[in-house]
Design a protein around this motif. Sequence first.
Motif, PDB file in Angstrom:
ATOM      1  N   VAL A 137      21.236  43.657  77.217  1.00 45.49           N
ATOM      2  CA  VAL A 137      21.512  43.458  75.795  1.00 45.49           C
ATOM      3  C   VAL A 137      21.606  44.812  75.088  1.00 45.49           C
ATOM      4  O   VAL A 137      22.475  45.021  74.237  1.00 45.49           O
ATOM      5  N   ASN A 138      20.727  45.748  75.443  1.00 41.33           N
ATOM      6  CA  ASN A 138      20.796  47.094  74.863  1.00 41.33           C
ATOM      7  C   ASN A 138      22.127  47.760  75.175  1.00 41.33           C
ATOM      8  O   ASN A 138      22.718  48.424  74.325  1.00 41.33           O
ATOM      9  N   ASN A 139      22.603  47.589  76.404  1.00 40.32           N
ATOM     10  CA  ASN A 139      23.888  48.160  76.793  1.00 40.32           C
ATOM     11  C   ASN A 139      25.027  47.559  75.962  1.00 40.32           C
ATOM     12  O   ASN A 139      25.905  48.279  75.479  1.00 40.32           O
ATOM     13  N   ALA A 140      24.990  46.245  75.785  1.00 40.72           N
ATOM     14  CA  ALA A 140      26.021  45.574  74.990  1.00 40.72           C
ATOM     15  C   ALA A 140      25.955  46.029  73.535  1.00 40.72           C
ATOM     16  O   ALA A 140      26.993  46.244  72.886  1.00 40.72           O
ATOM     17  N   LEU A 141      24.745  46.199  73.005  1.00 39.81           N
ATOM     18  CA  LEU A 141      24.600  46.683  71.629  1.00 39.81           C
ATOM     19  C   LEU A 141      25.105  48.111  71.470  1.00 39.81           C
ATOM     20  O   LEU A 141      25.696  48.456  70.445  1.00 39.81           O
TER      21      LEU A 141
END
Length: 137
Positions: A30-34
Motif C-alpha cells: 500500500v505504501n508503494n502504491a501511495l
Amino acid sequence: MTVTLDVKGLEDLENKLSQKFSDRKVALYVNNALTIAGRYAVVELKQAAESYRDTGATVNEITAGKPRLRGGVRNIKIGWSGDGTKQRWRLVHLNEFGYTRNGHTYAPRGIGKIRSSYDEMQPKLKELEAAELRKLL
C-alpha cells in the motif's frame, strides 16, 4: 498549505491482499502504491501551479512526503517543502484563496487552481493506486 491524499474505496482490495499476504507485506504494498500516486499528484500540482508561475519557486518546492499510518489510515502528504530559500508555502494560500488588503479584495490569476487540480485528479489517483495493488492479486 498541505494536501493529504487519502484515497477511499480500496478497502475491498486491501482486504483481499491481507488474506493473501501478512499485514506487514500489505502495508509495504500500500505504501508503494501511495508513493506512485503521490508522484503523480506532484506532477499534476506542478502543472496547475505553472499557470501563475513567476520565478518558479512555488512550482519547484512542491513535494510528496512518505506514506504514513495516521488514524488507522495510510496516506501521504503533498505540499510545499519550505526548505527552499523562497519558502513559498507561506504564499500558496494567498494565490489559492485570494486576500484582502486595505479594504480591497484581490483575486490572483492562480485563484482556485490547486483545489480544482486536486478535485480533477482524485479519480485518477484511485485508479493508479488500485492498478498497482491489483498487480499483486
